[in-house]
Design a protein around this motif. Structure first.
Motif, PDB file in Angstrom:
ATOM      1  N   TYR A  44       0.889  -1.315  -0.001  1.00  0.00           N
ATOM      2  CA  TYR A  44       0.018   0.058  -0.215  1.00  0.00           C
ATOM      3  C   TYR A  44       0.844   1.184  -0.024  1.00  0.00           C
ATOM      4  O   TYR A  44       0.255   2.460  -0.686  1.00  0.00           O
ATOM      5  N   LEU A  45       1.962   1.134   0.521  1.00  0.00           N
ATOM      6  CA  LEU A  45       2.975   2.421   0.475  1.00  0.00           C
ATOM      7  C   LEU A  45       3.479   2.611  -0.825  1.00  0.00           C
ATOM      8  O   LEU A  45       3.508   3.765  -1.249  1.00  0.00           O
ATOM      9  N   HIS A  46       3.642   1.560  -1.502  1.00  0.00           N
ATOM     10  CA  HIS A  46       4.072   1.717  -3.058  1.00  0.00           C
ATOM     11  C   HIS A  46       2.747   2.291  -3.710  1.00  0.00           C
ATOM     12  O   HIS A  46       3.092   3.192  -4.477  1.00  0.00           O
ATOM     13  N   PHE A  47       1.693   2.086  -3.416  1.00  0.00           N
ATOM     14  CA  PHE A  47       0.683   2.464  -4.136  1.00  0.00           C
ATOM     15  C   PHE A  47       0.379   4.126  -4.104  1.00  0.00           C
ATOM     16  O   PHE A  47       0.511   4.916  -4.877  1.00  0.00           O
ATOM     17  N   SER A  48       0.617   4.297  -2.843  1.00  0.00           N
ATOM     18  CA  SER A  48       0.497   5.818  -2.182  1.00  0.00           C
ATOM     19  C   SER A  48       1.620   6.585  -2.994  1.00  0.00           C
ATOM     20  O   SER A  48       1.320   7.687  -3.446  1.00  0.00           O
ATOM     21  N   MET A  49       3.059   5.884  -2.864  1.00  0.00           N
ATOM     22  CA  MET A  49       3.969   6.755  -3.771  1.00  0.00           C
ATOM     23  C   MET A  49       3.744   6.723  -5.132  1.00  0.00           C
ATOM     24  O   MET A  49       3.986   7.794  -5.870  1.00  0.00           O
ATOM     25  N   GLU A  60       0.481  13.851 -19.176  1.00  0.00           N
ATOM     26  CA  GLU A  60       1.335  13.073 -20.402  1.00  0.00           C
ATOM     27  C   GLU A  60       2.285  12.151 -19.882  1.00  0.00           C
ATOM     28  O   GLU A  60       2.833  11.112 -20.209  1.00  0.00           O
ATOM     29  N   MET A  61       2.779  12.566 -18.478  1.00  0.00           N
ATOM     30  CA  MET A  61       3.511  11.394 -17.919  1.00  0.00           C
ATOM     31  C   MET A  61       2.993  10.171 -17.573  1.00  0.00           C
ATOM     32  O   MET A  61       2.039  10.179 -16.790  1.00  0.00           O
ATOM     33  N   VAL A  62       3.694   9.086 -18.035  1.00  0.00           N
ATOM     34  CA  VAL A  62       3.077   7.642 -17.416  1.00  0.00           C
ATOM     35  C   VAL A  62       3.717   7.317 -16.130  1.00  0.00           C
ATOM     36  O   VAL A  62       5.051   7.261 -16.043  1.00  0.00           O
ATOM     37  N   VAL A  63       2.976   6.992 -15.167  1.00  0.00           N
ATOM     38  CA  VAL A  63       3.335   6.679 -13.701  1.00  0.00           C
ATOM     39  C   VAL A  63       2.966   5.066 -13.574  1.00  0.00           C
ATOM     40  O   VAL A  63       1.914   4.761 -13.753  1.00  0.00           O
ATOM     41  N   ILE A  64       4.277   4.456 -13.515  1.00  0.00           N
ATOM     42  CA  ILE A  64       4.236   3.076 -13.548  1.00  0.00           C
ATOM     43  C   ILE A  64       4.331   2.404 -12.020  1.00  0.00           C
ATOM     44  O   ILE A  64       5.441   2.849 -11.409  1.00  0.00           O
ATOM     45  N   GLY A  65       3.230   1.827 -11.460  1.00  0.00           N
ATOM     46  CA  GLY A  65       3.265   1.354 -10.189  1.00  0.00           C
ATOM     47  C   GLY A  65       4.352   0.219  -9.907  1.00  0.00           C
ATOM     48  O   GLY A  65       4.117  -0.713 -10.677  1.00  0.00           O
ATOM     49  N   GLY A  66       4.918   0.096  -8.824  1.00  0.00           N
ATOM     50  CA  GLY A  66       5.696  -1.078  -8.532  1.00  0.00           C
ATOM     51  C   GLY A  66       5.249  -1.934  -7.585  1.00  0.00           C
ATOM     52  O   GLY A  66       4.292  -1.655  -6.722  1.00  0.00           O
ATOM     53  N   ALA A  67       5.892  -3.081  -7.221  1.00  0.00           N
ATOM     54  CA  ALA A  67       5.932  -3.873  -6.178  1.00  0.00           C
ATOM     55  C   ALA A  67       4.451  -4.778  -5.823  1.00  0.00           C
ATOM     56  O   ALA A  67       3.937  -4.936  -4.920  1.00  0.00           O
ATOM     57  N   TYR A  68       3.809  -5.117  -7.107  1.00  0.00           N
ATOM     58  CA  TYR A  68       2.818  -5.860  -7.248  1.00  0.00           C
ATOM     59  C   TYR A  68       2.836  -7.299  -6.973  1.00  0.00           C
ATOM     60  O   TYR A  68       1.745  -8.055  -6.651  1.00  0.00           O
TER      61      TYR A  68
END
Ligand SMILES: Cc1cc2nc3c(=O)[nH]c(=O)nc-3n(C[C@H](O)[C@H](O)[C@H](O)COP(=O)(O)O)c2cc1C
Ligand code: SF4
Length: 421
Positions: free
Chosen positions: A286-291, A302-310
Motif C-alpha cells: 500500500y505504501l508503494h501504491f501511495s508513492m 502526459e507522464m506515464v506513472v508505473i506502479g511497482g511491487a505488485y
C-alpha cells in the motif's frame, strides 16, 4: 466480461509511442551473462519468454557500461567502444522484435557505485555509508559515468531499442548522489541543486544526443529508501519521510523530457522487505501504491506513472488484512489503481520470473494457467549468492541450482524474521 475489456488490457500513449496494454516487466537482473557481460543462452531464453508474454513494456534489466565496477559478476553489459558487444546487442534487439514486435523495449542503464562488489570489481562511493564504503569518487569519475549513459542511449537508439530507463534508485550511483546523505561539498553534493545535477544534466544530454521524441526516456526512482539520509528522507541523518526532493526529481525529469517514472520504494541492500513486500507482511504494497499516486498528483497527464511491487498480491493468496477476499489480488488492485488515477501502468517484478507470460494469459482469459509468485524470495537468494537467477518454484533448472548452492554454501539467511528477535 473478458479480461480484454478490462482497464489493464487498454493501450496507453507513452511519449509519441503506444504500449499495447498496461503491463510492464520490471528490470530484473538475473546475473547470467556470458563471461565479459555478453548474452548467454540463458539470458536470451529469459527475454524470449518475456517477449512471448506480450506485456506493453519490457524494461531490460540493469546493465553496466563499465565492466570494472559492477554489482554482479555475470552482469549484462553494454560497452561503448566494444564492437563485438554492440553487435550482440544489435542481434538481440532484432531477434526479440521478430518474436514479437509489440512490446516496447526500454533498457535500464546503471552505474553501481557502492553496490559494486569489492570481491571481483572496484567498489566506489560518494560518501562512505555504514556497511558499504569504497573508494571516494571525484567529479571526473561522475562525468565519465554520465558520458557512458549518454553514449549507451545513443547506441541503443541506433540499434532500434525504444528507450532507456536512467536508474535513480536502490542505492546505486544515481541514487547515492541524490540522497540527502550526500552532504559532501563538491559539484554533485550538498545542496539539492548540486545533488540533482547528475540526473538533470544526464537526461538533458540524452535528449540532445538522441534528438528524436519517439525515443522514450524515463527513470526508475526510489521515492523513499527507508533509512537515515536515504532518498526521500528529511535530512542526512534522519529517516523521516519528506518527499519534497523525490517529487522535485520526478518533476525535474519531466521538465527535461522524461516520458515515464517507474515507482520504487526501499533499497534492496538495506530495506529489502519494504522494497519487495513479502508474503508474511505484504502491507507495504500500500505504501508503494501511495508513492505512485504521489507521483501522479505532481506530474502532468502526459507522464506515464508505473506502479511497482505488485508481485506479493498474486491471485490474492497473501496476508493482507481487512480486505474482501476478491479484492486482494494483483488484477483487482492493478485495475483499481489505474481506474482511480493512482497509476497508469502496473509493473511485474518477481511475478515476471514466476511467469513471464502472465500478460498474455490474462489477455486470453487463461488466468487459471498462471504460475503465481509466492513471494518466497528464493530467487533473491540466488542473486545474492552471485548465481544465475530464475524462479526456484516453477523453473526446474533453478530449483536444482538452489538445491546445489545450498548444499555447497548453506542456506543464506538474508531476511529479518520474527525468529531473529
Ligand atoms: C532477482 C531480482 C533482480 C532484480 N533486478 C533489478 C534490476 O535489474 N533493476 C531494478 O531496478 N530492480 C531490480 N529488482 C527489483 C525489481 O525490479 C522490483 O522493483 C522489486 O522486485 C519489487 O517488485 P515485485 O514486488 O513485483 O517483485 C530485482 C529484483 C529481483 C528479485
Ligand atoms: S522464487 Fe519465489 S519469489 Fe522468486 S519468482 Fe519464484 S515464487 Fe516468486
Amino acid at each position: 466480461m473478458s479480461n480484454k475489456d478490462t482497464t489493464l488490457a487498454k493501450p496507453i500513449k507513452i511519449g509519441k509511442r503506444t504500449a499495447t496494454n498496461r503491463f510492464v516487466i520490471q528490470p530484473m537482473e538475473c546475473a547470467d551473462s556470458s563471461p565479459g557481460g555478453g548474452f548467454s543462452e540463458r539470458s536470451i531464453e529469459r527475454y524470449r519468454n518475456l517477449y512471448e508474454g506480450d506485456s506493453g513494456i519490457i524494461v531490460f534489466e540493469s546493465i553496466t557500461m563499465q565492466y570494472e565496477s559492477r554489482a554482479r559478476d555475470n552482469q549484462l553489459a553494454l560497452l561503448p567502444g566494444n564492437k563485438e558487444n554492440i553487435k550482440e546487442w544489435e542481434n538481440f534487439i532484432k531477434n526479440m522484435k521478430k518474436i514479437n514486435p509489440k512490446p516496447l523495449l526500454l533498457v535500464q542503464l546503471n552505474s553501481s557505485g557502492e553496490v559494486s562488489s569489492s570481491s571481483f570489481s572496484r567498489r566506489v562511493c560518494v560518501k562512505p555509508l555504514y556497511g558499504f564504503g569504497g573508494e571516494i569518487i571525484d567529479e571526473d569519475y561522475v562525468e565519465k559515468q554520465m558520458n557512458d549513459f549518454i553514449q549507451a542511449s545513443k547506441i541503443l537508439y541506433d540499434l532500434g531499442a525504444d528507450g532507456v530507463d536512467l536508474k535513480f534508485c536502490h542505492g546505486y550511483l544515481g541514487s547515492q548522489i541524490l540522497r540527502p546523505y550526500n552532504n559532501r561539498k563538491w559539484r554533485y553534493g550538498g545542496s539539492w541543486e548540486n545533488r540533482s545535477r547528475f540526473a538533470f544534466e544526464m537526461i538533458e544530454k540524452v535528449r540532445k544526443i538522441v534528438n528524436d521524441d519517439k525515443f522514450i526516456v524515463g527513470s526508475k526512482v526510489s521515492m523513499w529508501e527507508g533509512f537515515p539520509g536515504g532518498q526521500g528522507s528529511a535530512g542526512p541523518d534522519t529517516a523521516v519521510i519528506d518527499l519534497t526532493e523525490s517529487i522535485a526529481l520526478c518533476k525535474g525529469l519531466e521538465e527535461r523530457g522524461a516520458n515515464f517514472i517507474l515507482e520504487s520504494t526501499g533499497n534492496p541492500s538495506v530495506t529489502l522487505e519494504l522494497h519487495m513486500p513479502e508474503r508474511g507482511k505484504p502491507d507495504d504494497v500500500y505504501l508503494h501504491f501511495s508513492m505512485a499516486k504521489t507521483i501522479k498528483d505532481n506530474v502532468g497527464p502526459e507522464m506515464v506513472v508505473i506502479g511497482g511491487a505488485y508481485s506479493v498480491l498474486n491471485r490474492g493468496k497473501n496476508n493482507l488484512q481487512a480486505v474482501q477476499p476478491e479484492w486482494n489480488s494483483l488484477f483487482h488492485w492493478g485495475n483499481y489503481n489505474i481506474e482511480h488515477g493512482y497509476a497508469d501502468m502496473v509493473a511485474l517484478g518477481r511475478q515476471s520470473l514466476a511467469d513471464p507470460k502472465l500478460p498474455a494469459k490474462y489477455l486470453a482469459d487463461k488466468e487459471d494457467e498462471i504460475n503465481w509468485c509466492t513471494a518466497c524470495d528464493r530467487c533473491v537468494e540466488l542473486l545474492i549468492q552471485q548465481e544465475n537467477v530464475g524462479c526456484t518454484v516453477y523453473n526446474r533448472p533453478y530449483v536444482e541450482l538452489l538445491r546445489k548452492v545450498r548444499a555447497e554454501k548453506g542456506k543464506l539467511k538474508f531476511k529479518r524474521t520474527a525468529a531473529d528477535d
